[in-house]
Design a protein around this motif. Structure first.
Motif, PDB file in Angstrom:
ATOM      1  N   THR A  65     -14.364  -2.611   0.455  1.00  0.00           N
ATOM      2  CA  THR A  65     -13.367  -2.493   1.520  1.00  0.00           C
ATOM      3  C   THR A  65     -13.586  -1.183   2.248  1.00  0.00           C
ATOM      4  O   THR A  65     -14.608  -0.535   2.080  1.00  0.00           O
ATOM      5  N   ILE A 124       0.828  -1.201   0.000  1.00  0.00           N
ATOM      6  CA  ILE A 124       0.000   0.000   0.000  1.00  0.00           C
ATOM      7  C   ILE A 124       0.866   1.255   0.000  1.00  0.00           C
ATOM      8  O   ILE A 124       1.800   1.378   0.791  1.00  0.00           O
ATOM      9  N   VAL A 147     -14.612   2.167  -1.733  1.00  0.00           N
ATOM     10  CA  VAL A 147     -13.388   2.758  -2.265  1.00  0.00           C
ATOM     11  C   VAL A 147     -13.017   2.061  -3.562  1.00  0.00           C
ATOM     12  O   VAL A 147     -13.494   0.971  -3.867  1.00  0.00           O
ATOM     13  N   THR A 148     -12.160   2.715  -4.290  1.00  0.00           N
ATOM     14  CA  THR A 148     -11.673   2.140  -5.538  1.00  0.00           C
ATOM     15  C   THR A 148     -10.269   1.626  -5.323  1.00  0.00           C
ATOM     16  O   THR A 148      -9.389   2.365  -4.895  1.00  0.00           O
ATOM     17  N   THR A 149     -10.048   0.348  -5.620  1.00  0.00           N
ATOM     18  CA  THR A 149      -8.725  -0.240  -5.463  1.00  0.00           C
ATOM     19  C   THR A 149      -8.336  -0.950  -6.739  1.00  0.00           C
ATOM     20  O   THR A 149      -9.195  -1.446  -7.473  1.00  0.00           O
ATOM     21  N   CYS A 187      -5.450   8.186   2.975  1.00  0.00           N
ATOM     22  CA  CYS A 187      -5.226   7.012   2.123  1.00  0.00           C
ATOM     23  C   CYS A 187      -6.548   6.271   1.911  1.00  0.00           C
ATOM     24  O   CYS A 187      -7.288   6.016   2.867  1.00  0.00           O
ATOM     25  N   LYS A 188      -6.826   5.908   0.690  1.00  0.00           N
ATOM     26  CA  LYS A 188      -8.101   5.260   0.366  1.00  0.00           C
ATOM     27  C   LYS A 188      -7.983   3.746   0.221  1.00  0.00           C
ATOM     28  O   LYS A 188      -8.907   3.097  -0.257  1.00  0.00           O
ATOM     29  N   GLU A 189      -6.837   3.196   0.615  1.00  0.00           N
ATOM     30  CA  GLU A 189      -6.642   1.758   0.431  1.00  0.00           C
ATOM     31  C   GLU A 189      -6.226   1.064   1.721  1.00  0.00           C
ATOM     32  O   GLU A 189      -5.544   0.044   1.694  1.00  0.00           O
ATOM     33  N   ASP A 213      -9.278  -0.593 -12.293  1.00  0.00           N
ATOM     34  CA  ASP A 213      -9.936  -0.235 -11.047  1.00  0.00           C
ATOM     35  C   ASP A 213     -11.340  -0.812 -11.028  1.00  0.00           C
ATOM     36  O   ASP A 213     -12.032  -0.865 -12.029  1.00  0.00           O
ATOM     37  N   ASN A 222     -14.844  -1.145  -8.085  1.00  0.00           N
ATOM     38  CA  ASN A 222     -15.364  -0.833  -6.761  1.00  0.00           C
ATOM     39  C   ASN A 222     -15.478  -2.108  -5.950  1.00  0.00           C
ATOM     40  O   ASN A 222     -16.059  -3.090  -6.397  1.00  0.00           O
ATOM     41  N   CYS A 268     -12.811   2.710   3.397  1.00  0.00           N
ATOM     42  CA  CYS A 268     -12.205   3.997   3.060  1.00  0.00           C
ATOM     43  C   CYS A 268     -12.208   4.836   4.313  1.00  0.00           C
ATOM     44  O   CYS A 268     -13.271   5.107   4.871  1.00  0.00           O
TER      45      CYS A 268
END
Length: 673
Positions: free
Chosen positions: A633, A286, A618-620, A600-602, A628, A630, A635
């Motif tokens: 997880t 990450i 969140v987008t991972t 951090c979004k991950e 990417d 959705n 956020c």
């Protein structure tokens, strides 16, 4: 007496007029009383007790010492001549004495015809010194029988000459020794103090920590958990070496990995450095992004506080006030009021009249509880072993209170008396938990600020509601915090975690004291007031104290890794940080870490749960397609709103610039591997 400039070890205790009665039971003569100087000295991890005649105080050649090999019977023997001819300057300093302790050779005691000491002449034959680690017991004189005296018995059953205290009593010496070892009365003779004796109440919160015996290490720490975890991690290192070596030379070269295994195995259920730990592999990939730069403001003043109170005494804009306290702390004149709110003694939305009534009610309740233990007779206490143990532990802990603060100076200081009374009353308030060593560390700053017995008690009771799990018998709270700390540290710097694991330090045992008493032994008395009031705001996230640990470790990472510190050196280095940490710097770093994570979004869900961050979509990146998508997880959304923080910081910055700006990629951050 040696000049202060040449004393190598730190003098903990020094007393003249301590005599050996060399002709006890014989015809009196001029040499029957030998006056000397008794000292307790500290150097590195060793504590030495040293007595010598006054006219021999500077002559190192006549020192007698006891061998430390517990597998042999040893004799008192003079220092070898080859170790004493080192020049007059060396002989007149304590360096010579420390060298003799460190290079002592062991000799089997030869058979004698009752004249083993015939080769020694004069007063110098009575000189001795020994390591506190070799002390087995202390025999005390009867009260009211003339001069008080003490007799030291070593672990090899060597009994030293009785030391008679002609100038004052021996209590100060006992108190000095109790800073390093636990002493308690023998069940067979109340005049005999046993060293590192087992006490059920003493080890109440440590029993489950030390369930697994191995090479005697666990039993040793069980006997002295306070020293092992509170006084210094160098002691833990010594226990490890002593336990692994034993008397068999073949065990002297055991690798550090085995020593680390004993400590990690000592905490059942604590698995924080295993490759199979869930989420570790994901965490290392990450990118946390840039770390914000944080500025702190001036402490909240009495004027600022007063402006936020309405006509009924109710505090307005509570969240705004908490943020100001988090960012700058409190001026000392305000602490007596504000701490009662921060700790939950006073409700934030209460009026002045409601608080007055609450204090009256709590005062009555406190003194009713205090009366319970005050009214217990000696006979009743003899039949109540738990209360008796609580009192004994409290008295010892109170005597260990940091005296650098004038509030607690002096043996009969009122502050120390109040500490004792409040802690005894807390045993009535929560008899199941009772008293566990370390609680006095949490109380002493509260009493100093409150200057009131009742208010200090209820603030302490509220603080213990937060800290209760640290002192519970099963140690579940401590296990959880160490596991959570490892998770956070691995996210921030997996490379550093890997290094610690390679040195068998991945279990983070060296952070145990930090967590147990919330850094009380790591910062100065005044700095701990600032640190605690910031943590009590519960901002900017849950478990902020774990981020403080991360910030401290980040500051020490470079030295630990560049100097290739191993298991021993890491323990020693962390222990020696005490009183050397900059509280404002660490608060800035910890807050910056929290903001970095909040942006951090991950973040893994485990991290979000530790910090109390909110959930959202969140987008991972998809690991298979690289596209990417959705996923459900977490956020993180900080409980400290970023827009409020930015506005608050901007208004406080002297140059009207925002308090948060993005740092360069290498500035003030841990880089994930």
């Amino acid at each position: 007496m040696a000049a202060a400039g040449v004393v190598s070890g730190k003098i903990i205790y020094e007393q003249e007029g301590v005599y050996i009665h060399s002709s006890c039971g014989k015809a009196s003569d001029q040499d029957s009383l030998i006056s000397g100087i008794l000292r307790v000295l500290e150097k590195d991890a060793e504590v030495i007790v040293d007595w010598r005649p006054l006219d021999d105080a500077l002559d190192s050649s006549s020192i007698l010492y006891a061998g430390k090999d517990s597998s042999s019977v040893v004799e008192w023997t003079q220092a070898p001549k080859e170790r004493t001819h080192r020049g007059s300057e060396h002989q007149s300093s304590y360096e010579a004495e420390w060298d003799m302790v460190n290079t002592v050779s062991f000799k089997k005691k030869p058979p004698t015809n009752g004249d083993a000491s015939s080769h020694r002449n004069g007063k110098s034959k009575w000189s001795f010194l020994f390591s506190l680690a070799d002390l087995k017991s202390i025999k005390q004189s009867k009260e009211g029988m003339g001069w008080s005296y003490l007799v030291f018995c070593l672990k090899d059953d060597v009994v030293l000459p009785a030391l008679h205290f002609h100038q004052g009593d021996s209590k100060m010496l006992i108190e000095s020794l109790e800073k390093y070892v636990v002493l308690c009365e023998s069940s067979q003779d109340n005049r005999t103090l046993l060293v590192n004796c087992q006490n059920k109440s003493l080890s109440q919160s440590f029993e489950n920590l030390l369930d697994e015996p191995a090479y005697g290490l666990i039993q040793k720490i069980k006997k002295d958990p306070y020293t092992a975890t509170m006084v210094g991690f160098s002691k833990v290192t010594n226990y490890i070496f002593d336990s692994l070596r034993g008397s068999d030379p073949s065990t002297h070269q055991r690798p550090p990995s085995e020593m680390a295994d004993f400590l990690s195995d000592a905490i059942p259920g604590l698995k924080i450095n295993q490759q199979e730990e869930p989420g570790f592999e994901v965490i290392t990939r990450i990118d946390l992004g840039e770390r914000p730069v944080v500025q702190r403001r001036e402490p909240v003043s009495l004027e600022e506080w007063s402006k936020n109170i309405d006509s009924e005494g109710r505090l307005l804009n509570v969240e705004g006030m908490k943020q100001m306290i988090f960012r700058g702390g409190l001026s000392h004149s305000l602490r007596k009021q504000a701490w009662k709110f921060l700790l939950g003694y006073f409700p934030w939305d209460s009026t002045k009249e409601e608080r007055t009534q609450l204090q009256k009610q709590k005062t009555d309740e406190y003194f009713r509880m205090k009366l319970q233990w005050k009214s217990v007779s000696e006979e009743q206490e003899k039949r109540n072993s738990r209360l008796r143990d609580y009192r004994s532990l409290i008295e010892k802990d109170v005597n260990r209170t940091d005296r650098t603060n004038k509030f607690y100076e002096g043996q009969d200081n009122p502050g120390l008396i109040l500490l004792h009374d409040i802690l005894m009353t807390y045993c009535m308030y929560d008899f199941d938990l009772g008293y566990v060593q370390g609680m006095s560390d949490l109380l002493s700053p509260l009493l100093y600020v409150m200057e009131n017995e009742v208010d200090a008690f209820w603030c302490f009771a509220s603080y213990m509601d937060q800290m209760h799990q640290n002192f519970e018998e099963q140690m579940q709270g401590m296990k959880t915090q160490l596991i959570q700390l490892s998770t956070l540290l691995r996210l921030l710097d997996s490379g550093f975690c890997s290094y610690l694991e390679s040195q068998d330090s991945g279990y983070l045992y060296f952070c145990f004291r930090w967590l147990l008493i919330r850094f009380k032994r790591e910062f100065s008395f005044l700095d701990i007031l600032r640190l605690w009031e910031v943590m009590w705001t519960e901002l900017p996230c849950k478990n902020f104290h774990l981020l403080l640990c991360c910030a401290i470790l980040e500051s020490e990472k470079q030295q630990i890794m560049e100097k290739h510190y191993g298991f021993n050196e890491i323990l020693k280095h962390i222990n020696e940080l005490s009183m050397k940490i900059d509280v404002e710097d660490i608060l800035c770093k910890a807050e910056a870490i929290s903001l970095q994570m909040a942006q951090c979004k991950e973040l893994p869900q485990a991290v979000c749960e530790i910090l109390g961050l909110q959930d959202s979509e969140v987008t991972t990146p998809d690991s298979d397609t690289g596209e990417d998508e959705n996923v459900g997880t977490t956020c993180p959304t900080s409980v400290f709103p970023s827009n409020t923080l930015s506005t608050l910081a901007a208004s406080e910055a002297k140059d009207n610039s925002p308090a948060q700006t993005l740092a360069s990629p290498n500035a003030c951050r841990l880089t994930p591997a």
